[in-house]
Design a protein around this motif. Structure first.
Motif, PDB file in Angstrom:
ATOM      1  N   ASN A 114     -83.235   8.079  90.826  1.00  0.00           N
ATOM      2  CA  ASN A 114     -81.999   7.729  90.156  1.00  0.00           C
ATOM      3  C   ASN A 114     -82.230   7.108  88.791  1.00  0.00           C
ATOM      4  N   SER A 115     -83.432   6.667  88.501  1.00  0.00           N
ATOM      5  CA  SER A 115     -83.684   6.046  87.208  1.00  0.00           C
ATOM      6  C   SER A 115     -83.803   7.084  86.089  1.00  0.00           C
ATOM      7  N   VAL A 116     -83.996   8.328  86.433  1.00  0.00           N
ATOM      8  CA  VAL A 116     -84.093   9.405  85.441  1.00  0.00           C
ATOM      9  C   VAL A 116     -82.992  10.417  85.738  1.00  0.00           C
ATOM     10  N   PRO A 117     -82.142  10.707  84.759  1.00  0.00           N
ATOM     11  CA  PRO A 117     -81.043  11.646  85.001  1.00  0.00           C
ATOM     12  C   PRO A 117     -81.532  13.052  85.337  1.00  0.00           C
ATOM     13  N   SER A 118     -80.754  13.726  86.147  1.00  0.00           N
ATOM     14  CA  SER A 118     -81.060  15.104  86.525  1.00  0.00           C
ATOM     15  C   SER A 118     -80.737  16.047  85.375  1.00  0.00           C
ATOM     16  N   VAL A 119     -81.480  17.144  85.312  1.00  0.00           N
ATOM     17  CA  VAL A 119     -81.334  18.098  84.216  1.00  0.00           C
ATOM     18  C   VAL A 119     -81.218  19.507  84.781  1.00  0.00           C
ATOM     19  N   ASN A 120     -80.316  20.281  84.201  1.00  0.00           N
ATOM     20  CA  ASN A 120     -80.229  21.715  84.464  1.00  0.00           C
ATOM     21  C   ASN A 120     -80.620  22.441  83.180  1.00  0.00           C
ATOM     22  N   ILE A 121     -81.501  23.415  83.305  1.00  0.00           N
ATOM     23  CA  ILE A 121     -81.927  24.201  82.142  1.00  0.00           C
ATOM     24  C   ILE A 121     -81.666  25.669  82.458  1.00  0.00           C
ATOM     25  N   SER A 122     -80.941  26.337  81.570  1.00  0.00           N
ATOM     26  CA  SER A 122     -80.661  27.752  81.759  1.00  0.00           C
ATOM     27  C   SER A 122     -80.888  28.482  80.445  1.00  0.00           C
ATOM     28  N   GLU A 123     -80.838  29.812  80.534  1.00  0.00           N
ATOM     29  CA  GLU A 123     -81.128  30.642  79.362  1.00  0.00           C
ATOM     30  C   GLU A 123     -80.198  31.839  79.350  1.00  0.00           C
ATOM     31  N   SER A 124     -79.709  32.167  78.176  1.00  0.00           N
ATOM     32  CA  SER A 124     -78.954  33.399  77.988  1.00  0.00           C
ATOM     33  C   SER A 124     -79.706  34.233  76.953  1.00  0.00           C
ATOM     34  N   ASN A 125     -79.160  35.371  76.570  1.00  0.00           N
ATOM     35  CA  ASN A 125     -79.837  36.199  75.570  1.00  0.00           C
ATOM     36  C   ASN A 125     -79.905  35.528  74.202  1.00  0.00           C
ATOM     37  N   GLU A 126     -78.909  34.706  73.898  1.00  0.00           N
ATOM     38  CA  GLU A 126     -78.825  34.109  72.562  1.00  0.00           C
ATOM     39  C   GLU A 126     -79.396  32.699  72.465  1.00  0.00           C
ATOM     40  N   GLU A 127     -79.391  31.931  73.577  1.00  0.00           N
ATOM     41  CA  GLU A 127     -79.821  30.532  73.478  1.00  0.00           C
ATOM     42  C   GLU A 127     -80.261  29.952  74.811  1.00  0.00           C
ATOM     43  N   TYR A 128     -80.896  28.767  74.719  1.00  0.00           N
ATOM     44  CA  TYR A 128     -81.263  27.975  75.877  1.00  0.00           C
ATOM     45  C   TYR A 128     -80.205  26.890  76.042  1.00  0.00           C
ATOM     46  N   HIS A 129     -79.931  26.494  77.289  1.00  0.00           N
ATOM     47  CA  HIS A 129     -78.931  25.469  77.564  1.00  0.00           C
ATOM     48  C   HIS A 129     -79.578  24.354  78.378  1.00  0.00           C
ATOM     49  N   ILE A 130     -79.370  23.124  77.955  1.00  0.00           N
ATOM     50  CA  ILE A 130     -79.852  21.961  78.689  1.00  0.00           C
ATOM     51  C   ILE A 130     -78.642  21.090  78.997  1.00  0.00           C
TER      52      ILE A 130
END
Length: 146
Positions: A38-54
């Protein structure tokens, strides 16, 4: 004569038998493991053809609390927040201070265009969009069969 089993995976077992087991059982307890995660926030990382999303889950913060920086190929997201309540003229039996800080660092791929990163913070989610360089974008086209 006592027969002692040797386990090479556990270090210092001969010097302090059971010490590692106790340490692992205490730190592996759900109370402590939940506190560590809980001391470090959770992250979702995804990718599309044009960009990366965090997407980083950090509720209770303001967009001014975040510091997002890029140095070479390292994206760093950090925050530091302390809250102190001031009540003058009172005698305290108990007074609590709140302090929270974290840092998350991500190695960016060479295909990320670091000059055009966009960030927004809404509803407790910090969203970063990292566009891909033009030459890294996947080109899709239909091939005619003859």
């Amino acid at each position: 004569m006592t027969l002692v089993k040797f386990n090479p995976e556990k270090k210092n077992n001969a010097l302090l038998p059971g010490f590692n087991d106790i340490f692992e059982s205490v730190l592996g307890d759900t109370f402590f493991s939940e506190r560590r995660t809980n001391s470090v926030p959770s992250v979702n990382i995804s990718e599309s053809n044009e960009e990366y999303h965090i997407e980083l889950a950090a509720p209770g913060l303001k967009k001014e609390d975040f510091k997002v920086s890029v140095e070479r190929d390292m994206l760093t997201i950090s925050t530091e927040k302390s809250m102190e309540t001031q009540n003058e003229g009172k005698t305290y039996n108990r007074r609590e201070f709140s302090y929270a800080a974290f840092t998350r660092a991500f190695t960016l791929p060479e295909s990320a265009d670091v000059d055009h990163i966009q960030a927004s913070y809404t509803d407790g989610i910090l969203k970063l969009n990292l566009p891909k360089k033009e030459e890294a974008r996947a080109v899709s086209r239909q091939i005619e069969i003859q």
